[in-house]
Design an enzyme around this catalytic site. Structure first.
Site, PDB file in Angstrom:
ATOM      1  CE  LYS A  55      -1.998  -1.009   4.009  1.00 44.93           C
ATOM      2  NZ  LYS A  55      -1.267  -2.421   4.233  1.00 44.93           N
ATOM      3  NE  ARG A 115       7.925  -2.302   6.040  1.00 45.23           N
ATOM      4  CZ  ARG A 115       6.574  -2.309   6.238  1.00 45.23           C
ATOM      5  NH1 ARG A 115       5.962  -1.740   5.427  1.00 45.23           N
ATOM      6  NH2 ARG A 115       5.813  -2.989   7.498  1.00 45.23           N
TER       7      ARG A 115
HETATM    8  P1  AP5 Z   1       0.886   0.815   8.530  1.00 47.53           P
HETATM    9  O1  AP5 Z   1       1.803   1.626   8.547  1.00 47.53           O
HETATM   10  O2  AP5 Z   1      -0.401   1.108   7.757  1.00 47.53           O
HETATM   11  O3  AP5 Z   1       1.087  -0.539   8.401  1.00 47.53           O
HETATM   12  P2  AP5 Z   1       0.320  -1.796   7.733  1.00 47.53           P
HETATM   13  O4  AP5 Z   1      -0.996  -1.500   7.182  1.00 47.53           O
HETATM   14  O5  AP5 Z   1       0.687  -3.174   8.395  1.00 47.53           O
HETATM   15  O6  AP5 Z   1       0.890  -1.954   6.200  1.00 47.53           O
HETATM   16  P3  AP5 Z   1       2.657  -1.823   5.894  1.00 47.53           P
HETATM   17  O7  AP5 Z   1       2.978  -0.357   6.190  1.00 47.53           O
HETATM   18  O8  AP5 Z   1       3.204  -2.847   6.776  1.00 47.53           O
HETATM   19  O9  AP5 Z   1       2.545  -2.526   4.737  1.00 47.53           O
HETATM   20  P4  AP5 Z   1       2.428  -1.667   3.261  1.00 47.53           P
HETATM   21  O10 AP5 Z   1       1.231  -2.441   2.625  1.00 47.53           O
HETATM   22  O11 AP5 Z   1       2.234  -0.176   3.087  1.00 47.53           O
HETATM   23  O12 AP5 Z   1       3.634  -2.298   2.277  1.00 47.53           O
HETATM   24  P5  AP5 Z   1       4.879  -1.669   1.956  1.00 47.53           P
HETATM   25  O13 AP5 Z   1       4.523  -0.681   0.351  1.00 47.53           O
HETATM   26  O14 AP5 Z   1       5.548  -0.927   2.874  1.00 47.53           O
HETATM   27  O15 AP5 Z   1       0.028   0.909  10.307  1.00 47.53           O
HETATM   28  C1  AP5 Z   1       0.958   0.521  11.079  1.00 47.53           C
HETATM   29  C2  AP5 Z   1       0.263   0.426  12.603  1.00 47.53           C
HETATM   30  O16 AP5 Z   1      -0.497   1.705  12.690  1.00 47.53           O
HETATM   31  C3  AP5 Z   1      -1.037  -0.625  12.496  1.00 47.53           C
HETATM   32  O17 AP5 Z   1      -0.603  -1.934  12.727  1.00 47.53           O
HETATM   33  C4  AP5 Z   1      -1.966   0.089  13.460  1.00 47.53           C
HETATM   34  O18 AP5 Z   1      -1.420  -0.212  14.827  1.00 47.53           O
HETATM   35  C5  AP5 Z   1      -1.785   1.486  13.093  1.00 47.53           C
HETATM   36  N1  AP5 Z   1      -2.795   2.072  12.420  1.00 47.53           N
HETATM   37  C6  AP5 Z   1      -2.545   2.484  11.151  1.00 47.53           C
HETATM   38  N2  AP5 Z   1      -3.659   3.070  10.578  1.00 47.53           N
HETATM   39  C7  AP5 Z   1      -4.762   2.635  11.310  1.00 47.53           C
HETATM   40  C8  AP5 Z   1      -6.108   2.808  11.215  1.00 47.53           C
HETATM   41  N3  AP5 Z   1      -6.713   3.299  10.275  1.00 47.53           N
HETATM   42  N4  AP5 Z   1      -6.846   2.298  12.151  1.00 47.53           N
HETATM   43  C9  AP5 Z   1      -6.377   1.867  13.486  1.00 47.53           C
HETATM   44  N5  AP5 Z   1      -4.717   1.539  13.692  1.00 47.53           N
HETATM   45  C10 AP5 Z   1      -4.156   2.089  12.356  1.00 47.53           C
HETATM   46  O19 AP5 Z   1       5.868  -2.828   1.278  1.00 47.53           O
HETATM   47  C11 AP5 Z   1       6.172  -3.945   2.119  1.00 47.53           C
HETATM   48  C12 AP5 Z   1       7.538  -4.272   1.738  1.00 47.53           C
HETATM   49  O20 AP5 Z   1       7.213  -5.122   0.258  1.00 47.53           O
HETATM   50  C13 AP5 Z   1       8.387  -3.385   1.171  1.00 47.53           C
HETATM   51  O21 AP5 Z   1       9.903  -3.723   1.582  1.00 47.53           O
HETATM   52  C14 AP5 Z   1       8.195  -3.125  -0.249  1.00 47.53           C
HETATM   53  O22 AP5 Z   1       9.719  -2.904  -0.816  1.00 47.53           O
HETATM   54  C15 AP5 Z   1       7.907  -4.652  -0.753  1.00 47.53           C
HETATM   55  N6  AP5 Z   1       7.120  -4.453  -1.953  1.00 47.53           N
HETATM   56  C16 AP5 Z   1       5.941  -3.806  -2.065  1.00 47.53           C
HETATM   57  N7  AP5 Z   1       5.521  -4.011  -3.147  1.00 47.53           N
HETATM   58  C17 AP5 Z   1       6.153  -5.029  -3.707  1.00 47.53           C
HETATM   59  C18 AP5 Z   1       5.708  -5.972  -5.030  1.00 47.53           C
HETATM   60  N8  AP5 Z   1       4.730  -5.579  -5.826  1.00 47.53           N
HETATM   61  N9  AP5 Z   1       6.679  -6.843  -5.257  1.00 47.53           N
HETATM   62  C19 AP5 Z   1       7.841  -7.322  -4.188  1.00 47.53           C
HETATM   63  N10 AP5 Z   1       8.118  -6.400  -2.977  1.00 47.53           N
HETATM   64  C20 AP5 Z   1       7.046  -5.501  -2.834  1.00 47.53           C
END
Ligand code: AP5
Length: 243
Positions: free
Chosen positions: A31, A152
């Site tokens: 995302k 990551r």
């Molecule tokens: P948040 O920061 O939103 O974390 P998340 O939803 O767990 O998502 P991530 O940031 O871990 O993953 P992402 O989908 O963004 O992936 P990314 O692009 O980084 O939230 C953190 C915390 O905050 C929550 O646990 C909660 O406590 C709180 N919170 C936040 N919003 C909230 C809400 N609305 N309500 C309540 N609590 C809330 O990619 C991940 C990795 O994969 C990277 O290394 C990237 O390089 C790699 N990657 C990406 N795309 C690809 C691809 N196509 N192929 C290969 N690798 C890829």
């Protein structure tokens, strides 16, 4: 972060009124990676609730103090706190052509609140007000998620996201853009990842049904290379308004 030249080449996109684009999917679905690209392509803000909460934790604000241990355990921050934070941010003038919501809504209660804001004519811009939100669910297999999260690394200065397995920086551990030392997120420890995935299944996945019922759900295969996911999202956004 630089978006691929093929996408920015269509200059008309950065004047377009996009409305709200909601990205939801499990932790590690990509995302944040995609939200940054879409925000650049359309020249609209990325609103990442995770990033805003982490900033508050780092600054030691009241919100940050309340959120810190919840986030460290992989649980969701209470709806009221997150909704207050997002509603303030959405009022900013830079959201008038739209914005990319990365990680919000994350519960049905948050989605209901957002619908009330939209009905309440949240945006100043008439066109943005009348556009239905585009809701994109990013789907990725469990094993890929684990590899993505444990691999990551993030730049603390510019927020650029890397992955030691799939998208490594040119020099290990150093941001290509500003040479800062890359960091691992504390909630990317394996025991916390398990809790985050549970929270996703129990509290966020019901959003799929919520938006499917209103015909707004667009599903995208996030298990493809980053550029292909971006291309699929651009298509979804541009066709999504005619749903
Ligand atoms: P948040 O920061 O939103 O974390 P998340 O939803 O767990 O998502 P991530 O940031 O871990 O993953 P992402 O989908 O963004 O992936 P990314 O692009 O980084 O939230 C953190 C915390 O905050 C929550 O646990 C909660 O406590 C709180 N919170 C936040 N919003 C909230 C809400 N609305 N309500 C309540 N609590 C809330 O990619 C991940 C990795 O994969 C990277 O290394 C990237 O390089 C790699 N990657 C990406 N795309 C690809 C691809 N196509 N192929 C290969 N690798 C890829």
């Amino acid at each position: 972060m630089e978006a691929p030249a093929t996408y920015v080449a269509d200059a008309s996109r950065n004047e377009k009124t996009v409305g709200l684009v909601i990205l939801f999917g499990p932790p590690g679905a990509g995302k944040g990676t995609q939200a940054k690209r879409l925000a650049e392509i359309y020249a609209i803000p990325q609103i990442s609730t995770g990033d805003i909460l982490r900033e508050n934790v780092a600054r030691g604000t009241e919100l940050g103090k309340k959120a810190k241990s919840i986030m460290e355990h992989g649980d969701l921050v209470p709806d009221q706190l997150v909704c207050d934070m997002v509603s303030e941010r959405l009022k900013s003038a830079d959201c008038n052509r739209g914005c990319i919501l990365d990680g919000f809504p994350r519960t049905v209660t948050q989605a209901e609140r957002l619908d009330i804001w939209i009905d309440g004519k949240f945006f100043d811009n008439e066109r943005a007000r009348t556009l239905p939100p585009i809701v994109i669910q990013v789907k990725v297999e469990y094993n890929s998620l684990l590899q993505r999260l444990t691999g990551r690394r993030t730049c603390p200065t510019c927020g650029r996201i890397y992955n030691v397995h799939f998208q490594p920086p040119t020099i290990a551990g150093i941001c290509d853009g500003d040479r800062s030392k890359l960091e691992m997120r504390p909630d990317d420890a394996e025991d916390v990842i398990a809790e985050r995935l549970k929270a996703y299944d129990n509290q966020t996945l019901p959003l799929a049904d919520y938006y499917r019922k209103s015909g707004r759900l667009l599903e995208i295969d996030g298990d493809q290379p980053v550029d292909q996911v971006t291309a699929a999202m651009l298509k979804a956004i541009e066709n999504g308004h005619s749903l």
